[in-house]
Write a protein that holds these residues in place. Structure first.
Motif, PDB file in Angstrom:
ATOM      1  N   GLU A  54     104.786  24.487 -26.759  1.00  0.00           N
ATOM      2  CA  GLU A  54     103.368  24.815 -26.648  1.00  0.00           C
ATOM      3  C   GLU A  54     102.601  23.727 -25.892  1.00  0.00           C
ATOM      4  O   GLU A  54     102.990  22.552 -25.904  1.00  0.00           O
ATOM      5  N   THR A  55     101.531  24.138 -25.242  1.00  0.00           N
ATOM      6  CA  THR A  55     100.607  23.197 -24.592  1.00  0.00           C
ATOM      7  C   THR A  55      99.203  23.486 -25.124  1.00  0.00           C
ATOM      8  O   THR A  55      98.966  24.528 -25.750  1.00  0.00           O
ATOM      9  N   THR A  92      96.016  23.029 -23.334  1.00  0.00           N
ATOM     10  CA  THR A  92      94.999  22.890 -22.292  1.00  0.00           C
ATOM     11  C   THR A  92      93.700  23.617 -22.651  1.00  0.00           C
ATOM     12  O   THR A  92      92.611  23.059 -22.510  1.00  0.00           O
ATOM     13  N   VAL A  93      93.814  24.845 -23.112  1.00  0.00           N
ATOM     14  CA  VAL A  93      92.605  25.616 -23.419  1.00  0.00           C
ATOM     15  C   VAL A  93      91.800  24.908 -24.508  1.00  0.00           C
ATOM     16  O   VAL A  93      90.580  24.744 -24.391  1.00  0.00           O
ATOM     17  N   GLU A 149      89.945  21.955 -23.210  1.00  0.00           N
ATOM     18  CA  GLU A 149      88.785  22.372 -22.413  1.00  0.00           C
ATOM     19  C   GLU A 149      87.647  22.852 -23.310  1.00  0.00           C
ATOM     20  O   GLU A 149      86.475  22.571 -23.039  1.00  0.00           O
ATOM     21  N   LEU A 150      87.996  23.587 -24.360  1.00  0.00           N
ATOM     22  CA  LEU A 150      86.962  24.041 -25.295  1.00  0.00           C
ATOM     23  C   LEU A 150      86.274  22.834 -25.921  1.00  0.00           C
ATOM     24  O   LEU A 150      85.046  22.804 -26.058  1.00  0.00           O
ATOM     25  N   ALA A 166      85.947  19.978 -24.538  1.00  0.00           N
ATOM     26  CA  ALA A 166      85.114  19.371 -23.489  1.00  0.00           C
ATOM     27  C   ALA A 166      83.767  20.096 -23.389  1.00  0.00           C
ATOM     28  O   ALA A 166      82.765  19.514 -22.975  1.00  0.00           O
ATOM     29  N   TYR A 167      83.748  21.363 -23.767  1.00  0.00           N
ATOM     30  CA  TYR A 167      82.484  22.116 -23.816  1.00  0.00           C
ATOM     31  C   TYR A 167      81.747  21.860 -25.136  1.00  0.00           C
ATOM     32  O   TYR A 167      80.685  22.428 -25.364  1.00  0.00           O
ATOM     33  N   VAL A 179      82.877  22.875 -27.971  1.00  0.00           N
ATOM     34  CA  VAL A 179      83.082  24.064 -28.791  1.00  0.00           C
ATOM     35  C   VAL A 179      84.279  23.851 -29.715  1.00  0.00           C
ATOM     36  O   VAL A 179      85.372  23.529 -29.252  1.00  0.00           O
ATOM     37  N   ASP A 206      98.092  27.110 -25.965  1.00  0.00           N
ATOM     38  CA  ASP A 206      97.863  28.043 -24.858  1.00  0.00           C
ATOM     39  C   ASP A 206      98.661  29.334 -25.023  1.00  0.00           C
ATOM     40  O   ASP A 206      98.146  30.432 -24.802  1.00  0.00           O
ATOM     41  N   ARG A 207      99.937  29.196 -25.411  1.00  0.00           N
ATOM     42  CA  ARG A 207     100.758  30.399 -25.586  1.00  0.00           C
ATOM     43  C   ARG A 207     100.196  31.259 -26.711  1.00  0.00           C
ATOM     44  O   ARG A 207     100.116  32.484 -26.604  1.00  0.00           O
ATOM     45  N   PHE A 259      97.120  31.323 -27.752  1.00  0.00           N
ATOM     46  CA  PHE A 259      95.857  31.915 -27.319  1.00  0.00           C
ATOM     47  C   PHE A 259      96.078  33.297 -26.694  1.00  0.00           C
ATOM     48  O   PHE A 259      95.296  34.223 -26.914  1.00  0.00           O
ATOM     49  N   ALA A 260      97.153  33.417 -25.910  1.00  0.00           N
ATOM     50  CA  ALA A 260      97.401  34.696 -25.242  1.00  0.00           C
ATOM     51  C   ALA A 260      97.550  35.819 -26.267  1.00  0.00           C
ATOM     52  O   ALA A 260      97.027  36.926 -26.082  1.00  0.00           O
TER      53      ALA A 260
END
Lengths: 328, 328
Positions: free
Chosen positions: B71-72, B74-75, B78-79, B81-82, B84, B93-94, B96-97
């Motif tokens: 697993e990674t 990234t999402v 980034e969230l 960083a917002y 959130v 990431d996997r 999340f899909a």
């Protein structure tokens, strides 16, 4: 100086960088096209707004011009493993996060303008970025079904409207467009701040963005074109066509759909002297200056290739200079 | 042989692997807990269903027991960083899909059972995986506010209900739970196929899952407990408590909330002889056999640590053997 810029995606974003370099103290409001917005995987994606935000905020994939730098595509690969598409739209993992935040906020009731402001709180683009409208507008393109599935089309029965992104990204504008329709635009209201920014502007600029699906869509929101025409300030544009071909993208395909030739002069006349006061064409199109001026639009020929920041800043400076000239 | 298993997350999923190894020709229906489902970032997340699906489908992070292998994040970064959150829930990431596909399908009107079936079309878990209900149930935990913010609580005023995931993942069950409430369960209907699978079963198994927030939540859906009691087939469970401590997790915290001691015998009596016909305890708890049998539940002491597939398969085989024994 208060500047309003009507921006599409890549071309608009790169021009804005030059403008900010040429006029570092200017108060810039960007009215962004949302006609290319699309729902993908249940998420609200705003390609043009994001391209402006990422470009000015330092997150853009520089070579590509859209999407995030250092992007990965794990989520997309997993969605494909579930058999869930479309696969033709390149959403990366970093980019997904933006759409997840946006969709969550919109689901909670925030309008797109408030969401865009919240996203920009992270990116600090240095401009005020407003969507043209908070209402849903989707640009559709009318094509012949025979062009995409090989079957016989005929007499209008064989035509279908597809989302602009499908035309642009999946089909790469490879088939004729018979019409370009910003669905929902006629019922849309300008987003909060749009008309106010135009009314308060000292100058309005049209970057070398697509005149049909970018700037044209923004102008299709009732009230925007009138506000610009009534603002009583110089309106100056830069030709997206250089040497009878689009600087980038496939603008000629959608210009044909609205019956406009892919020439610098034809695009100026498409906007018209009722809207446009000044127009910059590339030096290779110097022969068009006379034709544009004959149509009542002040015109200058200067280098229009946004090869680097310096060249782009020079273009922006020329646009501002032409604005001062027409202000008279 | 038709087997119905009421499963939570990690413990249930690992037991199912052993069961499939012990009874390769069995027709297994898994009724999965959805009380730990949570909406995160606007997406519908079903941790227990996904743990079963990923484990049996070969996508699980083996060491961790939940989430995807390789697993990674990234999402999630980034969230963050917002700005959130929550940041305490580990969505990769996997993973999340999966939640994006689920949320999109549910937004299109599909019930969770249909979505789960669609997701399983990719994972091919080898069992029929049904959510306990298509209705929204969320397990909440009542805690003292003083325990999480240091202020003085008092006499009920200072208590609040938090989502089970917040209690379990963020607080790591580090504060006392005064009550565990499967909010919405009383109004929930069993998902399509649940009651039918129970009625058609030859045996019903309770894996060593959490008796309160996993198996207990499934039993809280009106009709499920009754269907199991009325099925007239052996119902056999495996103790999640070994040597007076949970095999894994923090089951003792939520057992205390419902007034049940953290012992193998107490959990059996909590289910009760009206529901349970047979109960397996670990060899270290052999002393509990007499107490359980005195409560009207057939009991055997065998090794209950799911250290590897072979050990787990042996446990499943013992459960099936005990079922045959009580069938008589």
């Amino acid at each position: 100086m208060r500047i309003v810029v009507l921006a599409g995606g890549i071309g608009g974003a790169r021009f804005l960088r030059g403008l900010m370099s040429a006029a570092p103290d200017a108060d810039i409001t960007v009215i962004g096209n949302t006609g290319d917005d699309i729902h993908l995987f249940g998420l609200k994606v705003c390609p043009d707004l994001d391209t402006v935000m990422y470009t000015l905020g330092g997150g853009i994939h520089e070579e590509q011009g859209w999407g995030r730098a250092e992007e990965t595509f794990t989520v997309k690969e997993e969605l494909a493993a579930y058999g869930v598409g479309p696969e033709w739209f390149g959403l990366g993992d970093r980019d997904f996060a933006t759409h997840i935040v946006r969709t969550q906020m919109m689901g909670a009731g925030y309008p797109l303008s408030a969401v865009t402001e919240a996203l920009c709180a992270r990116w600090q683009p240095g401009v005020r970025l407003l969507p043209m409208t908070d209402d849903r507008v989707e640009t559709h393109v009318l094509i012949d079904t025979a062009d995409i599935n090989g079957s016989a089309g005929g007499d209008g029965e064989g035509r279908k409207a597809i989302h602009f992104q499908e035309y642009w990204v999946r089909l790469r504008a490879s088939v004729p467009a018979h019409a370009v329709v910003p669905v929902g635009a006629d019922q849309a209201k300008p987003a909060p701040g749009v008309l106010e920014a135009i009314a308060d502007a000292d100058v309005v600029l049209f970057p070398p963005s697509n005149p049909v699906v970018s700037v044209g869509t923004i102008l299709a929101v009732p009230g925007v074109r009138e506000a610009i025409a009534d603002a009583g300030v110089p309106v100056v544009g830069l030709s997206p066509i250089v040497g009878d071909a689009p600087v980038r993208g496939m603008a000629d395909k959608v210009l044909a759909a609205v019956g406009v030739e892919s020439t610098a002069a034809a695009v100026a006349k498409h906007y018209g002297s009722g809207l446009l006061d000044g127009w910059l064409v590339d030096t290779v199109d110097a022969g068009a200056v006379e034709e544009v001026e004959a149509a009542g639009i002040r015109c200058r020929a200067i280098p229009l290739m946004m090869t680097d920041l310096k060249a782009t800043a020079a273009m922006a400076a020329e646009a501002l200079a032409l604005a001062e000239e027409v202000r008279g």
